[in-house]
Design a protein around this motif. Structure first.
Motif, mmCIF file in Angstrom:
data_model
loop_
_atom_site.group_PDB
_atom_site.id
_atom_site.type_symbol
_atom_site.label_atom_id
_atom_site.label_comp_id
_atom_site.label_asym_id
_atom_site.label_seq_id
_atom_site.Cartn_x
_atom_site.Cartn_y
_atom_site.Cartn_z
ATOM 1 N N LYS A 107 0.821 -1.210 0.000
ATOM 2 C CA LYS A 107 0.000 0.000 0.000
ATOM 3 C C LYS A 107 0.855 1.260 0.000
ATOM 4 O O LYS A 107 0.426 2.295 -0.481
ATOM 5 C CB LYS A 107 -0.919 0.018 1.236
ATOM 6 N N ALA A 108 2.053 1.184 0.534
ATOM 7 C CA ALA A 108 2.909 2.369 0.619
ATOM 8 C C ALA A 108 3.312 2.858 -0.767
ATOM 9 O O ALA A 108 3.508 4.045 -0.978
ATOM 10 C CB ALA A 108 4.154 2.066 1.450
ATOM 11 N N GLY A 109 3.434 1.962 -1.733
ATOM 12 C CA GLY A 109 3.860 2.358 -3.064
ATOM 13 C C GLY A 109 2.733 2.861 -3.940
ATOM 14 O O GLY A 109 2.971 3.352 -5.029
ATOM 15 N N THR A 110 1.473 2.755 -3.513
ATOM 16 C CA THR A 110 0.348 3.166 -4.354
ATOM 17 C C THR A 110 -0.257 4.466 -3.845
ATOM 18 O O THR A 110 -0.080 4.846 -2.693
ATOM 19 C CB THR A 110 -0.743 2.078 -4.360
ATOM 20 N N ASP A 111 -0.965 5.133 -4.742
ATOM 21 C CA ASP A 111 -1.651 6.371 -4.390
ATOM 22 C C ASP A 111 -3.023 6.010 -3.843
ATOM 23 O O ASP A 111 -3.850 5.419 -4.540
ATOM 24 C CB ASP A 111 -1.783 7.264 -5.626
ATOM 25 N N SER A 112 -3.291 6.351 -2.608
ATOM 26 C CA SER A 112 -4.546 5.952 -1.973
ATOM 27 C C SER A 112 -5.731 6.811 -2.413
ATOM 28 O O SER A 112 -6.873 6.495 -2.091
ATOM 29 C CB SER A 112 -4.411 6.008 -0.453
ATOM 30 N N THR A 113 -5.473 7.891 -3.169
ATOM 31 C CA THR A 113 -6.588 8.714 -3.645
ATOM 32 C C THR A 113 -7.180 8.170 -4.937
ATOM 33 O O THR A 113 -8.286 8.526 -5.314
ATOM 34 C CB THR A 113 -6.141 10.171 -3.868
ATOM 35 N N GLN A 114 -6.453 7.314 -5.639
ATOM 36 C CA GLN A 114 -6.928 6.738 -6.892
ATOM 37 C C GLN A 114 -7.621 5.409 -6.604
ATOM 38 O O GLN A 114 -6.972 4.385 -6.418
ATOM 39 C CB GLN A 114 -5.761 6.514 -7.856
ATOM 40 N N VAL A 115 -8.940 5.437 -6.544
ATOM 41 C CA VAL A 115 -9.712 4.225 -6.287
ATOM 42 C C VAL A 115 -10.727 4.033 -7.403
ATOM 43 O O VAL A 115 -11.104 4.975 -8.104
ATOM 44 C CB VAL A 115 -10.438 4.301 -4.918
ATOM 45 N N LEU A 116 -11.194 2.810 -7.584
ATOM 46 C CA LEU A 116 -12.211 2.530 -8.585
ATOM 47 C C LEU A 116 -13.564 3.050 -8.115
ATOM 48 O O LEU A 116 -13.891 2.991 -6.934
ATOM 49 C CB LEU A 116 -12.312 1.022 -8.816
ATOM 50 N N SER A 117 -14.335 3.555 -9.063
ATOM 51 C CA SER A 117 -15.672 3.999 -8.697
ATOM 52 C C SER A 117 -16.566 2.778 -8.540
ATOM 53 O O SER A 117 -16.243 1.677 -8.978
ATOM 54 C CB SER A 117 -16.242 4.933 -9.775
ATOM 55 N N LEU A 118 -17.714 2.968 -7.936
ATOM 56 C CA LEU A 118 -18.632 1.870 -7.720
ATOM 57 C C LEU A 118 -19.129 1.306 -9.042
ATOM 58 O O LEU A 118 -19.323 0.107 -9.189
ATOM 59 C CB LEU A 118 -19.808 2.341 -6.853
ATOM 60 N N LYS A 119 -19.305 2.193 -10.042
ATOM 61 C CA LYS A 119 -19.757 1.754 -11.362
ATOM 62 C C LYS A 119 -18.735 0.821 -12.014
ATOM 63 O O LYS A 119 -19.089 -0.199 -12.594
ATOM 64 C CB LYS A 119 -19.974 2.987 -12.250
ATOM 65 N N GLU A 120 -17.458 1.138 -11.881
ATOM 66 C CA GLU A 120 -16.413 0.284 -12.445
ATOM 67 C C GLU A 120 -16.332 -1.055 -11.726
ATOM 68 O O GLU A 120 -16.062 -2.080 -12.336
ATOM 69 C CB GLU A 120 -15.063 0.992 -12.375
ATOM 70 N N LYS A 121 -16.590 -1.057 -10.445
ATOM 71 C CA LYS A 121 -16.557 -2.297 -9.685
ATOM 72 C C LYS A 121 -17.721 -3.200 -10.071
ATOM 73 O O LYS A 121 -17.587 -4.409 -10.126
ATOM 74 C CB LYS A 121 -16.608 -2.007 -8.186
ATOM 75 N N LEU A 122 -18.882 -2.622 -10.346
ATOM 76 C CA LEU A 122 -20.059 -3.421 -10.655
ATOM 77 C C LEU A 122 -19.979 -4.078 -12.024
ATOM 78 O O LEU A 122 -20.669 -5.060 -12.278
ATOM 79 C CB LEU A 122 -21.323 -2.549 -10.567
ATOM 80 N N GLU A 123 -19.169 -3.549 -12.926
ATOM 81 C CA GLU A 123 -19.046 -4.155 -14.245
ATOM 82 C C GLU A 123 -18.453 -5.554 -14.169
ATOM 83 O O GLU A 123 -18.744 -6.396 -15.000
ATOM 84 C CB GLU A 123 -18.170 -3.278 -15.144
ATOM 85 N N PHE A 124 -17.628 -5.806 -13.188
ATOM 86 C CA PHE A 124 -16.944 -7.085 -13.101
ATOM 87 C C PHE A 124 -17.670 -8.082 -12.206
ATOM 88 O O PHE A 124 -17.238 -9.216 -12.100
ATOM 89 C CB PHE A 124 -15.513 -6.883 -12.596
ATOM 90 N N THR A 125 -18.739 -7.684 -11.575
ATOM 91 C CA THR A 125 -19.453 -8.621 -10.705
ATOM 92 C C THR A 125 -20.409 -9.456 -11.540
ATOM 93 O O THR A 125 -21.017 -8.963 -12.495
ATOM 94 C CB THR A 125 -20.246 -7.872 -9.611
ATOM 95 N N PRO A 126 -20.577 -10.718 -11.232
ATOM 96 C CA PRO A 126 -21.507 -11.545 -11.993
ATOM 97 C C PRO A 126 -22.947 -11.152 -11.693
ATOM 98 O O PRO A 126 -23.249 -10.605 -10.631
ATOM 99 C CB PRO A 126 -21.199 -12.959 -11.498
ATOM 100 N N ARG A 127 -23.809 -11.429 -12.639
ATOM 101 C CA ARG A 127 -25.213 -11.112 -12.429
ATOM 102 C C ARG A 127 -25.797 -12.050 -11.400
ATOM 103 O O ARG A 127 -25.419 -13.219 -11.318
ATOM 104 C CB ARG A 127 -25.968 -11.243 -13.750
ATOM 105 N N ALA A 128 -26.720 -11.573 -10.628
ATOM 106 C CA ALA A 128 -27.327 -12.377 -9.588
ATOM 107 C C ALA A 128 -28.240 -13.433 -10.203
ATOM 108 O O ALA A 128 -28.791 -13.261 -11.287
ATOM 109 C CB ALA A 128 -28.132 -11.491 -8.635
ATOM 110 N N ALA A 129 -28.429 -14.521 -9.536
ATOM 111 C CA ALA A 129 -29.266 -15.613 -10.028
ATOM 112 C C ALA A 129 -30.739 -15.205 -10.067
ATOM 113 O O ALA A 129 -31.513 -15.716 -10.871
ATOM 114 C CB ALA A 129 -29.098 -16.840 -9.149
ATOM 115 N N LEU A 130 -31.135 -14.270 -9.234
ATOM 116 C CA LEU A 130 -32.536 -13.865 -9.190
ATOM 117 C C LEU A 130 -32.913 -12.982 -10.378
ATOM 118 O O LEU A 130 -34.084 -12.833 -10.686
ATOM 119 C CB LEU A 130 -32.837 -13.130 -7.888
#
Length: 90
Positions: free
Chosen positions: A59-82
């Motif tokens: 973590k010390a070598g990375t910039d902690s202000t650069q994080v993925l947005s929630l929209k970018e995170k949801l693109e990689f999640t599988p669709r729910a079975a329901l």
């Protein structure tokens, strides 16, 4: 005479060998410490502590202000079975 001597040695062997083994062990223990010298204290760390240290270094070598947005995170999640039976939006 020999059978009496062997019987006595067999009978009293534990009483003779235990003190001899105790003395030999104590001498060997102290001789080993004299040859080896005083041990250096070693820091004992658990696996969990080592893992936390490694993660902190990563973590010390990375910039902690650069994080993925929630929209970018949801693109990689599988669709729910329901949601399988719902019609897709065009």
């Amino acid at each position: 005479m020999w059978p009496i001597l062997w019987t006595a040695m067999r009978t009293y062997a534990p009483y003779v060998t235990f003190p001899v083994a105790l003395v030999v062990g104590a001498v060997g223990y102290h001789l080993e410490w004299a040859i080896r010298g005083t041990p250096k204290p070693r820091k004992e760390e658990s696996i969990q502590e080592l893992r936390e240290e490694r993660k902190l270094q990563e973590k010390a070598g990375t910039d902690s202000t650069q994080v993925l947005s929630l929209k970018e995170k949801l693109e990689f999640t599988p669709r729910a079975a329901l949601n399988r039976n719902r019609p897709e939006e065009s």
